[in-house]
Design an enzyme around this catalytic site. Structure first.
Site, PDB file in Angstrom:
ATOM      1  N   ARG A 222       0.865  -1.177   0.000  1.00 44.48           N
ATOM      2  CA  ARG A 222       0.000   0.000   0.000  1.00 44.48           C
ATOM      3  C   ARG A 222       0.901   1.225   0.000  1.00 44.48           C
ATOM      4  NH1 ARG A 222      -3.902  -2.531  -1.606  1.00 44.48           N
ATOM      5  NH2 ARG A 222      -5.766  -2.990  -0.392  1.00 44.48           N
ATOM      6  N   HIS A 270      -1.466   1.176  -9.627  1.00 44.41           N
ATOM      7  CA  HIS A 270      -2.105   0.137  -8.795  1.00 44.41           C
ATOM      8  C   HIS A 270      -2.668  -0.992  -9.672  1.00 44.41           C
ATOM      9  CE1 HIS A 270      -4.104  -0.450  -4.610  1.00 44.41           C
ATOM     10  NE2 HIS A 270      -4.031  -1.613  -5.224  1.00 44.41           N
TER      11      HIS A 270
END
Ligand code: OXD
Length: 307
Positions: A222, A270
Site C-alpha cells: 500500500r 495500482h
C-alpha cells in the site's frame, strides 16, 4: 437472504449482476438504492462514510485482498465477521509484476532506458540472479507465491514475516529481531505487507538505510507503507538505485507529484494485481454459499492483527 452490494469501482452494476447470476436465490440491492431496507450481508469495496451506520449485517464480504480501508471506518460494527478475497487471480499477476521488476533491475534495463534518452551506448557489468538476492517482506498468501516464483526463476530469495514462516528454498526471517539481518542481505526489497497501524510508514529512511547501498525498492503493498518524504533523498544519495511503486501515498498520484518525474522512480497505477471480476465474484459466491450452509468460510479477517 438480503444482500447489500457496494463498490467504489465503475463496474459496480456489472459485478453485482455476476454475483446475482451465481446466487439467484438471494435478493441483491446495489448501494445506495435499497439502503433503507435491512440486509443480512454486505458485499463491499471501499465503502463510503455512512455505509455501516445503523446497519446490522451478519457478515461482510470484502471485494479485495486488503481490508485496510474497511478497518479504518469508525462505524464498522466491531464483532461482525469480515471475509476477504483470497488470490482470485491476483497471485499470478503479482508474480509477473515482481518478476518484471526483478529482471528490469537485475539487467539494468532501467539504466539502459535512461541511457537511450541520451543516445548513450554504454555497457554495464552483467550480474547473476544468484548474486541479486530479493527480499520479500510479508509472507502472506501473495507474498509466499511471489517468493516461490522468484525462487523458481533462479533468484536467491529471502523472506521476512512478523511471525515465522517456512518456504522451501527460501531463507526466512521473523520479527523485529531478525529484520536487520534480512535487510542487510537484500538487494531488492519487495513490500507485500498488509497495511496496519504497525506497518504504516515502515518503508522509511531508517529501514531502507539498512539495505546494502544501491538496493532497489518495489512496493506492491500500500502507498502508506512508504514514508513519502524519505524516498527521493535515498535515491539521490545512491542508497537506493531505483524504486518501482505500484501504490502511492495518494491515489491517483497527483500530476504535480515529484515521484512522476524522478528518473529512478517507476510508477504504475495500482495494477500489479487487478481484481478479475468473474473469478472474484465466483469466489465471493462460494464464500456466501458456505456461510449460508453454516460451514467454515476461509479468508476471515483477524481484527486484532488488522488483516
Ligand atoms: C486489493 C487491491 O486489496 O486491489 O485487493 O489492492
Amino acid at each position: 437472504m438480503k444482500i447489500l452490494f457496494q463498490s467504489a469501482d465503475a463496474d459496480a452494476q456489472e459485478s453485482m449482476d455476476m454475483l446475482t447470476r451465481e446466487l439467484p436465490q438471494h435478493a441483491f440491492h446495489l448501494w445506495p438504492q435499497g439502503a433503507d431496507e435491512a440486509h443480512d450481508l454486505a458485499v463491499c469495496w471501499k465503502p463510503p462514510t455512512g455505509f455501516f451506520k445503523g446497519r446490522d449485517f451478519k457478515a461482510i464480504f470484502n471485494m479485495g485482498a486488503g481490508v485496510d480501508a474497511l478497518l479504518l471506518d469508525p462505524e464498522l460494527p466491531a464483532d461482525t465477521p469480515i471475509y476477504r478475497l483470497e488470490d482470485a487471480g491476483m497471485a499470478a499477476q503479482m508474480e509477473e509484476y515482481v518478476a518484471w521488476a526483478a529482471l528490469t533491475y537485475l539487467r539494468n534495463l532501467d539504466v539502459y532506458a535512461r541511457q537511450q534518452r541520451e543516445a548513450n551506448w554504454t555497457q554495464l557489468e552483467p550480474r547473476s540472479r544468484e548474486d541479486f538476492p530479493i527480499g520479500v517482506m510479508g509472507l502472506g498468501l501473495l507474498g509466499q507465491r511471489v517468493a516461490r516464483y522468484l525462487k523458481a526463476m533462479g533468484f536467491a530469495v529471502r523472506g521476512w514475516n512478523r511471525s515465522p514462516r517456512q518456504i522451501d528454498g527460501v531463507q526466512t526471517f521473523a520479527g523485529e529481531a531478525q529484520l536487520g539481518e534480512f535487510l542487510a542481505g537484500t538487494r531488492m526489497l519487495v513490500c507485500m505487507l498488509p497495511l496496519t497501524p504497525q506497518t504504516r510508514g515502515v518503508l522509511n529512511r531508517e529501514l531502507l538505510s539498512q539495505l546494502p547501498r544501491g538496493a532497489y525498492l518495489v512496493n506492491v503493498g500500500r502507498g502508506l507503507h512508504l514514508q513519502e518524504e524519505d524516498l527521493l533523498p535515498l535515491l539521490d544519495s545512491g542508497q537506493l538505485a531505483g524504486a518501482t511503486l505500484d501504490v502511492t501515498p495518494r491515489e491517483p498520484l497527483p500530476p504535480e507529484h515529484a515521484f512522476w518525474r524522478h528518473p529512478k522512480v517507476t510508477i504504475t497505477p495500482h495494477i500489479s494485481a487487478q481484481t478479475l471480476l468473474e473469478e472474484s465474484m465466483r469466489q465471493i459466491a462460494r464464500k456466501i454459499a458456505a456461510y449460508e450452509r453454516g460451514e467454515p468460510v476461509s479468508g476471515r479477517i483477524d481484527r486484532s492483527k488488522g488483516y
